[in-house]
Design a protein around this motif. Structure first.
Motif, mmCIF file in Angstrom:
data_model
loop_
_atom_site.group_PDB
_atom_site.id
_atom_site.type_symbol
_atom_site.label_atom_id
_atom_site.label_comp_id
_atom_site.label_asym_id
_atom_site.label_seq_id
_atom_site.Cartn_x
_atom_site.Cartn_y
_atom_site.Cartn_z
ATOM 1 N N SER A 27 2.007 12.319 9.943
ATOM 2 C CA SER A 27 0.619 11.900 10.464
ATOM 3 C C SER A 27 -0.734 11.897 10.182
ATOM 4 N N GLY A 28 -1.100 12.343 8.733
ATOM 5 C CA GLY A 28 -2.225 12.608 7.875
ATOM 6 C C GLY A 28 -1.852 11.019 6.643
ATOM 7 N N HIS A 29 -0.526 11.029 6.894
ATOM 8 C CA HIS A 29 -0.577 10.002 5.538
ATOM 9 C C HIS A 29 -0.335 8.456 6.143
ATOM 10 N N GLU A 30 -1.420 7.598 6.131
ATOM 11 C CA GLU A 30 -2.132 6.640 6.892
ATOM 12 C C GLU A 30 -1.190 5.211 6.591
ATOM 13 N N GLU A 31 -1.011 5.213 4.503
ATOM 14 C CA GLU A 31 -0.174 4.478 4.535
ATOM 15 C C GLU A 31 1.223 4.311 5.347
ATOM 16 N N CYS A 32 1.720 5.780 5.364
ATOM 17 C CA CYS A 32 3.370 5.658 5.773
ATOM 18 C C CYS A 32 2.662 5.429 7.392
ATOM 19 N N VAL A 33 2.017 5.718 8.223
ATOM 20 C CA VAL A 33 2.126 5.609 9.598
ATOM 21 C C VAL A 33 1.284 4.079 9.943
ATOM 22 N N ARG A 34 0.985 3.211 8.835
ATOM 23 C CA ARG A 34 0.881 2.211 8.784
ATOM 24 C C ARG A 34 2.404 0.986 8.731
ATOM 25 N N ASN A 68 0.886 3.740 -3.551
ATOM 26 C CA ASN A 68 0.240 5.566 -2.779
ATOM 27 C C ASN A 68 1.254 6.996 -3.136
ATOM 28 N N HIS A 89 0.728 -1.153 -0.061
ATOM 29 C CA HIS A 89 0.229 0.345 0.084
ATOM 30 C C HIS A 89 0.386 0.815 -0.463
ATOM 31 N N ASP A 138 -2.221 -0.309 14.896
ATOM 32 C CA ASP A 138 -2.587 0.614 14.629
ATOM 33 C C ASP A 138 -2.995 2.088 15.265
ATOM 34 N N GLN A 139 -1.952 2.085 16.560
ATOM 35 C CA GLN A 139 -1.846 3.177 17.324
ATOM 36 C C GLN A 139 -2.719 2.966 18.617
#
Length: 258
Positions: free
Chosen positions: A88-95, A19, A15, A154-155
Motif C-alpha cells: 500500500s505504501g508503494h504508489e507505483e504498485c497500487v496504480r 521504480n 512507472h 486512483d481508488q
C-alpha cells in the motif's frame, strides 16, 4: 490470445518497471523478453521504460503485442514478493494493480489472470464506446467515462460512481434529444425544467425502449443513484460492478440508436 491493456495501464507499467528495477535490472528485463534494442532508448530509467512500453503498445515493431504481454508478465513475476505483501505504501504498485483490475485482470502469486466474469474485452469496448459517443457529439459523456476510469484507478470509488451515473444520465439525455429533435418536444413533469426521469420516460413513450428494457434501465438507474458520493461506502468490487454494468448499458443504448 493477447491481453488488451489501456493507455493508463501502459503508463503504469512503465512507472512500475522504472521504480522497481535497477538500471542493470531493466536491461535484464528487456533482454529476457526480447525487447528490440532500438526501443531501449532514454536518459533515465523512466524514459527507457516509457519508450519501450509506448512503442510496444502502439505495435511499432514485429510481434509487439506478444512482447508487451511478456514484458508485463515478467515485470510482475520479478516483483511477486513485493506484490504478495502489503504494498500500500508503494504508489507505483497500487496504480498498476488498479489499472489492471480496471482492464479486467488481477495479479495472483506473480501471475496475471483474468477475472472470473467476462471483463477481458472491457478496454476495447470502452474505446469503441468513446468513438461512438464523440461521433454523436456526446463528448461530455466520453469525459465522464474517462473520469470514472481514472477515479477507479486512483481508488476514489465514490467519485468514480458519481461519474458513471453522470455518464449514463448524459447518454440517456442525448439520445432523448436526438429522438425528439429538440428538448422542447420532451414532455416535462415540472413546467420549469426537465427532470432526469423526463428524458428516461421519453425513451419509452417514443418507442425507443420497450417496457422490459425501460424497467431494467430504471432499476439500474435507481441502484446507481445510491451510495455514489458518500466517503467510505463504495468498495472496489462494487464500483467495478457498476462500471461494467454502466459500460454495457451505454453500449446497448448507442447500438439501439444506430
Amino acid at each position: 490470445m493477447a491481453r488488451q491493456y489501456s493507455n493508463k495501464t501502459t503508463d503504469a507499467l512503465a512507472h512500475f518497471i522504472a521504480n522497481n528495477n535497477s538500471t542493470p535490472g531493466i536491461r535484464s528485463l528487456f533482454l529476457a523478453v526480447s525487447v528490440p534494442s532500438e526501443l531501449d532508448d532514454g536518459t533515465s530509467k523512466l524514459d527507457r521504460a516509457l519508450n519501450v512500453c509506448i512503442n510496444l503498445a502502439n505495435n511499432q515493431v514485429a510481434n509487439a503485442s506478444a512482447i508487451f504481454n511478456d514484458l508485463m508478465s515478467e515485470a510482475v513475476y520479478r516483483s511477486r514478493d513485493l506484490l504478495n505483501s502489503d504494498f500500500s505504501g508503494h504508489e507505483e504498485c497500487v496504480r498498476l494493480v488498479q489499472c489492471l483490475r480496471s482492464d479486467g485482470y488481477d495479479i495472483q502469486n506473480g501471475e496475471i489472470v483474468g477475472f472470473d466474469f467476462p471483463d477481458e474485452q472491457v478496454t476495447e469496448e470502452v474505446s469503441v464506446i468513446e468513438q461512438r459517443l464523440k461521433s454523436r457529439g456526446m463528448d461530455d459523456v466520453a469525459i465522464h467515462m474517462d473520469q470514472a476510469h481514472q477515479n477507479y484507478i486512483d481508488q476514489n470509488y465514490e467519485a468514480s460512481n458519481a461519474m458513471l451515473r453522470s455518464a449514463l444520465e448524459g447518454t440517456i439525455n442525448h439520445i432523448a434529444i436526438i429522438k425528439a429533435g429538440s428538448e422542447a418536444y420532451i414532455p416535462r413533469s415540472n413546467p420549469k425544467f426537465l427532470a432526469p426521469r423526463d428524458y428516461r420516460n421519453y425513451l419509452e413513450v417514443s418507442g425507443f425502449l420497450e417496457s422490459d428494457e425501460m424497467d431494467l434501465l430504471n432499476r439500474f438507474y435507481g441502484y446507481a443513484s445510491q451510495d455514489g458520493s458518500h466517503p467510505g461506502i463504495s468498495s472496489e468490487p462494487e464500483c467495478r460492478l457498476r462500471r461494467l454494468f454502466t459500460i454495457a448499458l451505454v453500449q446497448y443504448l448507442l447500438e439501439k440508436l444506430e
